[in-house]
Design an enzyme around this catalytic site. Structure first.
Site, mmCIF file in Angstrom:
data_model
loop_
_atom_site.group_PDB
_atom_site.id
_atom_site.type_symbol
_atom_site.label_atom_id
_atom_site.label_comp_id
_atom_site.label_asym_id
_atom_site.label_seq_id
_atom_site.Cartn_x
_atom_site.Cartn_y
_atom_site.Cartn_z
ATOM 1 N N CYS A 1 0.852 -1.329 -0.081
ATOM 2 C CA CYS A 1 -0.040 0.047 -0.014
ATOM 3 C C CYS A 1 0.795 1.134 0.035
ATOM 4 O O CYS A 1 0.275 2.421 -0.394
ATOM 5 C CB CYS A 1 -0.959 0.022 1.253
ATOM 6 N N HIS B 1 -3.410 7.373 2.141
ATOM 7 C CA HIS B 1 -3.845 6.041 1.456
ATOM 8 C C HIS B 1 -5.283 5.646 2.307
ATOM 9 O O HIS B 1 -5.553 5.887 3.373
ATOM 10 C CB HIS B 1 -2.742 4.860 2.035
ATOM 11 N N ASN C 1 -10.170 -0.192 -0.031
ATOM 12 C CA ASN C 1 -8.501 -0.039 -0.155
ATOM 13 C C ASN C 1 -8.069 -0.457 -1.512
ATOM 14 O O ASN C 1 -8.319 -1.685 -1.594
ATOM 15 C CB ASN C 1 -8.065 -0.813 1.260
HETATM 16 N N1 ACO Z 1 -18.206 -8.310 9.299
HETATM 17 C C1 ACO Z 1 -18.650 -8.515 10.786
HETATM 18 N N2 ACO Z 1 -17.750 -8.816 11.909
HETATM 19 C C2 ACO Z 1 -16.627 -8.749 11.598
HETATM 20 C C3 ACO Z 1 -16.006 -8.709 10.156
HETATM 21 C C4 ACO Z 1 -17.054 -8.322 9.197
HETATM 22 N N3 ACO Z 1 -16.473 -8.240 7.951
HETATM 23 N N4 ACO Z 1 -14.669 -8.731 10.335
HETATM 24 C C5 ACO Z 1 -14.347 -8.823 11.702
HETATM 25 N N5 ACO Z 1 -15.284 -9.112 12.328
HETATM 26 C C6 ACO Z 1 -15.693 -9.069 13.842
HETATM 27 C C7 ACO Z 1 -14.548 -10.022 14.153
HETATM 28 O O1 ACO Z 1 -14.765 -11.341 14.143
HETATM 29 C C8 ACO Z 1 -14.336 -9.726 15.781
HETATM 30 O O2 ACO Z 1 -15.519 -10.624 16.355
HETATM 31 P P1 ACO Z 1 -15.503 -11.209 17.612
HETATM 32 O O3 ACO Z 1 -15.141 -9.862 18.841
HETATM 33 O O4 ACO Z 1 -16.800 -11.921 18.062
HETATM 34 O O5 ACO Z 1 -14.176 -11.808 17.790
HETATM 35 C C9 ACO Z 1 -15.027 -8.260 15.926
HETATM 36 O O6 ACO Z 1 -15.664 -8.066 14.474
HETATM 37 C C10 ACO Z 1 -13.829 -7.499 16.076
HETATM 38 O O7 ACO Z 1 -12.779 -7.698 15.279
HETATM 39 P P2 ACO Z 1 -11.417 -6.596 15.182
HETATM 40 O O8 ACO Z 1 -10.727 -7.145 14.356
HETATM 41 O O9 ACO Z 1 -11.075 -6.408 16.592
HETATM 42 O O10 ACO Z 1 -12.171 -5.436 14.505
HETATM 43 P P3 ACO Z 1 -11.668 -4.150 14.220
HETATM 44 O O11 ACO Z 1 -12.521 -3.045 15.008
HETATM 45 O O12 ACO Z 1 -10.207 -3.757 14.474
HETATM 46 O O13 ACO Z 1 -11.764 -3.792 12.688
HETATM 47 C C11 ACO Z 1 -10.877 -3.793 10.612
HETATM 48 C C12 ACO Z 1 -11.233 -4.805 11.916
HETATM 49 C C13 ACO Z 1 -11.729 -2.955 10.066
HETATM 50 C C14 ACO Z 1 -9.886 -4.739 9.866
HETATM 51 C C15 ACO Z 1 -9.678 -2.688 11.403
HETATM 52 O O14 ACO Z 1 -8.748 -3.338 12.303
HETATM 53 C C16 ACO Z 1 -8.354 -2.206 10.327
HETATM 54 O O15 ACO Z 1 -9.190 -1.490 9.577
HETATM 55 N N6 ACO Z 1 -7.206 -2.192 10.326
HETATM 56 C C17 ACO Z 1 -6.388 -1.641 9.565
HETATM 57 C C18 ACO Z 1 -6.449 -2.426 8.219
HETATM 58 C C19 ACO Z 1 -5.539 -1.423 7.359
HETATM 59 O O16 ACO Z 1 -5.498 -0.565 7.637
HETATM 60 N N7 ACO Z 1 -4.781 -2.407 6.648
HETATM 61 C C20 ACO Z 1 -3.785 -1.000 6.012
HETATM 62 C C21 ACO Z 1 -2.758 -1.819 5.078
HETATM 63 S S1 ACO Z 1 -3.461 -2.724 3.951
HETATM 64 C C22 ACO Z 1 -2.203 -3.443 2.895
HETATM 65 O O17 ACO Z 1 -1.242 -2.897 2.907
HETATM 66 C C23 ACO Z 1 -2.211 -4.283 1.850
#
Ligand code: ACO
Length: 326
Positions: A116, A253, A283
């Site tokens: 990214c 980004h 993304n």
């Molecule tokens: N739909 C419903 N529930 C979901 C989903 C979904 N799509 N995805 C995860 N959950 C659930 C999980 O299973 C978890 O459930 P549990 O509590 O019962 O175990 C709950 O939601 C919380 O999961 P987290 O992973 O802690 O959720 P978070 O609030 O952190 O959000 C996310 C997840 C959106 C991925 C976030 O962490 C994020 O955006 N992270 C950064 C990603 C990023 O920026 N990547 C950039 C680089 S990408 C690259 O370089 C290629």
């Protein structure tokens, strides 16, 4: 001040595949909901390239638009760098395929792999050629088909990504060596290979000969993103000799609306100055910054002469920022 050569952006282009996949459509096959995706990420939809469309096709469309905006033709292009993590083939580089498809003459063409952060890294590499007068008309392209790297049973990742391409034309223009110069004015690039496990693809030519799937510890990446990006933005601003709050536009980004807001808040940047496309594009990895730049230019918000701060973070972990006066 002594005269210096600057790499000036003379044209911007962007291309998104026609097919739009909404959160509701995804939730028919993935255990998720529109509400969860919007609330946690800000994403409403993503574009998806049709089966059989390689990433080079997206790159070519963005490049054509950027060249037209710059008043250049493929015949003028002597340097192409494509930032991508989803190439058509293991080799040759997508840049050489783009060169062939556009009909550019023999020149320099290669890819940059920084996931990214790829577009910021590629701009810095291209600047090394253009600002030394070793390229007269450079295409810098970010192009991705990230949906091809998704494990559609992993709801924590597959809802986050989309496909697209963005491109800029860079040309050497003499400046005064002052912050009022047009062009690329400052950079900060970073990588920390010890954080590989947070975000990677579990396949590759020399490990298992597979393409693999994207794996991510999303909440860990999130934490690193806000802290690390802020440091890099401050460093790039210092490199350029500008104050962070003097930028007209902040072009991050586009990973997650909450990361965009978190970084802007930490840096004291007014949210009204943040260009956000994450709702419509999701993304698109290395394509997200040039696509956001293109959108801002197209809708008239970003104007020639304005000061832009761009930043990204991705697998590696890699991250970085740069300062550009359009
Ligand atoms: N739909 C419903 N529930 C979901 C989903 C979904 N799509 N995805 C995860 N959950 C659930 C999980 O299973 C978890 O459930 P549990 O509590 O019962 O175990 C709950 O939601 C919380 O999961 P987290 O992973 O802690 O959720 P978070 O609030 O952190 O959000 C996310 C997840 C959106 C991925 C976030 O962490 C994020 O955006 N992270 C950064 C990603 C990023 O920026 N990547 C950039 C680089 S990408 C690259 O370089 C290629």
């Amino acid at each position: 001040m002594s005269k210096v050569l600057r790499s000036v952006v003379t044209g911007v282009g962007g291309y998104l595949p026609d097919r739009i996949v909404t959160n509701d459509e995804l939730s028919k096959t993935v255990d998720t909901s529109d509400e969860w995706i919007r609330e946690r990420t800000g994403i409403h939809q993503r574009h998806q390239a049709a089966d059989g469309t390689p990433v080079s096709d997206l790159a070519v469309e963005a490049a054509k638009m950027a060249l037209a905006a710059a008043g250049r033709t493929p015949q003028d292009v002597d340097f192409i760098v494509v930032a991508t993590t989803t190439p058509d083939l293991t080799f040759p580089a997508v840049a050489t395929i783009v060169q062939r498809k556009l009909g550019c003459p023999v020149g320099v063409a290669f890819d940059v792999q920084a996931v990214c952060s790829g577009f910021v890294y590629a701009l810095s590499v291209a600047d090394g050629f253009v600002a030394r007068n070793r390229a007269r008309c450079a295409l810098v392209i970010g192009a991705e088909t990230m949906t091809r790297l998704m494990d559609w049973t992993d709801r924590g990742t597959c809802v986050l990504f989309g496909d697209g391409a963005g491109a800029v034309v860079l040309e050497p223009v003499e400046g005064e060596g002052a912050i009022s110069d047009r062009g690329l004015l400052g950079f900060a690039l970073r990588a920390d290979g010890t954080k590989q496990d947070l975000l990677y693809v579990d396949g590759g030519v020399s490990t298992n000969r597979q393409t693999g799937y994207l794996r991510m510890q999303g909440n860990q990446v999130f934490r690193h993103a806000v802290v690390n990006i802020s440091e890099a933005v401050r460093a790039a601003a210092a490199d350029a000799g500008i104050a962070v709050d003097s930028a007209d536009w902040f072009i991050p980004h586009q990973a997650n609306q909450r990361i965009l807001q978190g970084v802007a808040h930490r840096l004291g940047i007014d949210e009204a100055k943040v260009i956000s496309t994450v709702a419509e594009h999701a993304n698109t990895s290395a394509a997200s910054i040039p696509l956001a730049l293109h959108q801002g230019v197209q809708d008239g918000r970003i104007k020639p002469g304005q000061l832009l701060l761009m930043e990204a973070m991705g697998g590696g972990l890699t991250w970085g920022a740069c300062v550009l006066r359009l």
